[in-house]
Design an enzyme around this catalytic site. Structure first.
Site, PDB file in Angstrom:
ATOM      1  N   SER A  95      19.042  80.457  80.642  1.00  0.00           N
ATOM      2  CA  SER A  95      18.635  79.059  80.832  1.00  0.00           C
ATOM      3  C   SER A  95      18.051  78.460  79.567  1.00  0.00           C
ATOM      4  O   SER A  95      17.080  78.977  79.028  1.00  0.00           O
ATOM      5  CB  SER A  95      17.527  78.953  81.879  1.00  0.00           C
ATOM      6  OG  SER A  95      17.919  79.500  83.076  1.00  0.00           O
TER       7      SER A  95
ATOM      8  N   HIS B 266      22.703  74.981  82.703  1.00  0.00           N
ATOM      9  CA  HIS B 266      23.648  76.073  82.458  1.00  0.00           C
ATOM     10  C   HIS B 266      25.038  75.501  82.236  1.00  0.00           C
ATOM     11  O   HIS B 266      25.642  74.959  83.142  1.00  0.00           O
ATOM     12  CB  HIS B 266      23.705  77.022  83.663  1.00  0.00           C
ATOM     13  CG  HIS B 266      22.406  77.646  83.997  1.00  0.00           C
ATOM     14  ND1 HIS B 266      22.088  78.936  83.675  1.00  0.00           N
ATOM     15  CD2 HIS B 266      21.312  77.153  84.616  1.00  0.00           C
ATOM     16  CE1 HIS B 266      20.864  79.207  84.094  1.00  0.00           C
ATOM     17  NE2 HIS B 266      20.373  78.136  84.669  1.00  0.00           N
TER      18      HIS B 266
ATOM     19  N   HIS C 169      24.559  83.321  88.752  1.00  0.00           N
ATOM     20  CA  HIS C 169      23.378  83.912  89.385  1.00  0.00           C
ATOM     21  C   HIS C 169      23.689  84.305  90.829  1.00  0.00           C
ATOM     22  O   HIS C 169      24.431  83.616  91.524  1.00  0.00           O
ATOM     23  CB  HIS C 169      22.218  82.922  89.378  1.00  0.00           C
ATOM     24  CG  HIS C 169      21.729  82.575  88.006  1.00  0.00           C
ATOM     25  ND1 HIS C 169      22.237  81.519  87.283  1.00  0.00           N
ATOM     26  CD2 HIS C 169      20.780  83.150  87.227  1.00  0.00           C
ATOM     27  CE1 HIS C 169      21.620  81.454  86.116  1.00  0.00           C
ATOM     28  NE2 HIS C 169      20.732  82.426  86.052  1.00  0.00           N
TER      29      HIS C 169
ATOM     30  N   TYR D  25      21.620  84.041  93.206  1.00  0.00           N
ATOM     31  CA  TYR D  25      21.060  83.041  94.130  1.00  0.00           C
ATOM     32  C   TYR D  25      21.995  81.863  94.365  1.00  0.00           C
ATOM     33  O   TYR D  25      21.804  81.074  95.290  1.00  0.00           O
ATOM     34  CB  TYR D  25      19.680  82.532  93.655  1.00  0.00           C
ATOM     35  CG  TYR D  25      19.660  81.812  92.330  1.00  0.00           C
ATOM     36  CD1 TYR D  25      20.159  80.516  92.185  1.00  0.00           C
ATOM     37  CD2 TYR D  25      19.121  82.424  91.206  1.00  0.00           C
ATOM     38  CE1 TYR D  25      20.142  79.859  90.969  1.00  0.00           C
ATOM     39  CE2 TYR D  25      19.098  81.780  89.977  1.00  0.00           C
ATOM     40  CZ  TYR D  25      19.608  80.505  89.865  1.00  0.00           C
ATOM     41  OH  TYR D  25      19.596  79.862  88.661  1.00  0.00           O
ATOM     42  N   GLU D  26      23.012  81.730  93.512  1.00  0.00           N
ATOM     43  CA  GLU D  26      23.984  80.660  93.728  1.00  0.00           C
ATOM     44  C   GLU D  26      24.943  81.015  94.859  1.00  0.00           C
ATOM     45  O   GLU D  26      25.764  80.199  95.264  1.00  0.00           O
ATOM     46  CB  GLU D  26      24.764  80.388  92.442  1.00  0.00           C
ATOM     47  CG  GLU D  26      23.887  79.783  91.352  1.00  0.00           C
ATOM     48  CD  GLU D  26      24.597  79.682  90.009  1.00  0.00           C
ATOM     49  OE1 GLU D  26      25.096  78.593  89.708  1.00  0.00           O
ATOM     50  OE2 GLU D  26      24.639  80.675  89.270  1.00  0.00           O
TER      51      GLU D  26
ATOM     52  N   ALA E 113      15.407  83.425  80.521  1.00  0.00           N
ATOM     53  CA  ALA E 113      14.069  82.830  80.589  1.00  0.00           C
ATOM     54  C   ALA E 113      13.351  83.598  81.696  1.00  0.00           C
ATOM     55  O   ALA E 113      13.955  83.911  82.723  1.00  0.00           O
ATOM     56  CB  ALA E 113      14.169  81.354  80.938  1.00  0.00           C
TER      57      ALA E 113
ATOM     58  N   MET F 255      15.480  85.891  87.416  1.00  0.00           N
ATOM     59  CA  MET F 255      16.460  85.926  88.509  1.00  0.00           C
ATOM     60  C   MET F 255      17.850  86.334  88.025  1.00  0.00           C
ATOM     61  O   MET F 255      18.852  85.930  88.602  1.00  0.00           O
ATOM     62  CB  MET F 255      16.531  84.538  89.167  1.00  0.00           C
ATOM     63  CG  MET F 255      15.179  83.999  89.625  1.00  0.00           C
ATOM     64  SD  MET F 255      15.308  82.318  90.228  1.00  0.00           S
ATOM     65  CE  MET F 255      13.567  81.844  90.340  1.00  0.00           C
ATOM     66  N   SER F 256      17.891  87.119  86.978  1.00  0.00           N
ATOM     67  CA  SER F 256      19.209  87.480  86.428  1.00  0.00           C
ATOM     68  C   SER F 256      19.159  88.859  85.788  1.00  0.00           C
ATOM     69  O   SER F 256      18.344  89.698  86.157  1.00  0.00           O
ATOM     70  CB  SER F 256      19.620  86.436  85.375  1.00  0.00           C
ATOM     71  OG  SER F 256      18.757  86.482  84.258  1.00  0.00           O
TER      72      SER F 256
ATOM     73  N   ASN G 292       7.061  80.599  81.093  1.00  0.00           N
ATOM     74  CA  ASN G 292       5.887  80.176  81.874  1.00  0.00           C
ATOM     75  C   ASN G 292       5.122  81.433  82.252  1.00  0.00           C
ATOM     76  O   ASN G 292       5.667  82.533  82.169  1.00  0.00           O
ATOM     77  CB  ASN G 292       6.352  79.457  83.162  1.00  0.00           C
ATOM     78  CG  ASN G 292       7.268  80.343  83.996  1.00  0.00           C
ATOM     79  OD1 ASN G 292       8.461  80.482  83.689  1.00  0.00           O
ATOM     80  ND2 ASN G 292       6.729  80.967  85.019  1.00  0.00           N
TER      81      ASN G 292
ATOM     82  N   HIS H 192      10.987  74.155  87.425  1.00  0.00           N
ATOM     83  CA  HIS H 192      12.136  74.413  86.555  1.00  0.00           C
ATOM     84  C   HIS H 192      12.001  73.589  85.267  1.00  0.00           C
ATOM     85  O   HIS H 192      12.394  74.028  84.193  1.00  0.00           O
ATOM     86  CB  HIS H 192      13.431  74.069  87.303  1.00  0.00           C
ATOM     87  CG  HIS H 192      14.676  74.407  86.541  1.00  0.00           C
ATOM     88  ND1 HIS H 192      14.968  75.686  86.107  1.00  0.00           N
ATOM     89  CD2 HIS H 192      15.708  73.636  86.126  1.00  0.00           C
ATOM     90  CE1 HIS H 192      16.124  75.675  85.460  1.00  0.00           C
ATOM     91  NE2 HIS H 192      16.597  74.445  85.457  1.00  0.00           N
TER      92      HIS H 192
END
Ligand code: HPA
Length: 275
Positions: free
Chosen positions: A30, A61, A83, A85-86, A113, A211-212, A235, A247
């Site tokens: 990201s 992305h 991802h 989550y997609e 990230a 998340m990746s 963050n 985000h």
């Protein structure tokens, strides 16, 4: 279509467009896709053109492969990744890694990230990944094993190639550049974690969370590629600071460290041994 037929079709499609064979693969996380803009004599292949590839959906992305010269080496970069989550299957999330291997990539630089769990980290830090915790509750290798792609029970004692971890530290040192090192926790998302989850993950030894990366690294190791992982701490993870996560914050911080990230990864590619 079987997984190996998908790999073959994608390989054939890409190889028709290639001028020279890439030996280094880059997965750009990201906000980090700008690195692909540094690639010279680039060939752009949008994911939707490649047989079997899904199309990327999330803001920030871009969805294409960029193949060309970076620091005198032929590289293939994924500008945007898929991802879990997609809603994509683990097979689709990791298909690009299979295809990279099929077109000749032996070393993979994976970036992302991530939220800082380690309280000594600060947003904007870069972290060399030395190991990971797979919290996806899934694994891309579940199902029948294709022995041509790799072994049934792959060793993960060096998921991130120790030699490349050392090398990345040396590059940072030579550049007088501060880097962190730590354990990346891979969660499914798309929710950010709760403070209690971050507390648990810290107790388990995690330093950063995202998340990746974990699925791609598992497949890269199954394919016997060498792996270097770099997280951009965008963050502090939930509960560390008294503020909600967005985000936008993730994208803002990556925007700020972009220049550092670019020069660091370019220096890594420049000095990386081929093969
Ligand atoms: N948690 C999970 N994924 C992330 C985070 C986070 O705090 N920051 C960027 N990706």
């Amino acid at each position: 279509m079987s997984n190996s037929e998908m790999i073959k079709e994608a390989r054939e499609y890409i190889e028709k467009k290639l001028v020279s064979k890439p030996s280094i693969g880059l997965i750009l996380g990201s906000g980090l896709g700008v690195l692909a803009e540094e690639i010279e004599s680039p060939i752009h292949i949008p994911y939707q053109e490649i047989p079997g590839f899904p199309t990327s959906t999330v803001t920030g992305h871009k969805g294409q492969l960029v193949i060309g010269e970076l620091q005198g080496k032929t590289v293939v970069a994924m500008q945007g990744r898929f991802h879990y989550y997609e809603g994509y299957s683990m097979d689709l999330v990791t298909l690009p890694v299979r295809v990279m291997k099929a077109i000749g990539v032996e070393q993979l630089i994976v970036t992302n990230a991530a939220g800082g769990i380690n309280e000594t980290f600060e947003p904007g830090n870069l972290m060399i990944i030395k190991d990971h915790l797979n919290m996806f509750g899934d694994n891309p290798l579940i199902g029948s094993n294709n022995d041509e792609l790799g072994v049934r029970f792959p060793d993960m004692s060096q998921a991130y190639t120790a030699e490349l971890v050392q090398f990345a530290h040396q590059v940072a040192k030579d550049m007088n550049f501060k880097v962190q090192e730590g354990i990346y926790v891979g969660n499914t998302g798309p929710t950010y974690e709760t403070p209690a989850e971050i507390h648990m993950l810290r107790t388990l030894g995690g330093d950063a969370v995202g998340m990746s990366t974990v699925p791609e690294v598992i497949v890269a190791r199954h394919s016997d590629m060498k792996v270097l992982g770099i997280s951009c701490i965008s963050n502090m993870a939930a509960g560390i600071l008294d503020q909600p996560l967005t985000h936008d914050e993730v994208m803002e911080t990556t925007e700020q460290v972009k220049a550092d990230f670019l020069s660091y990864v370019k220096q890594i590619v420049l000095n990386m041994a081929e093969g």
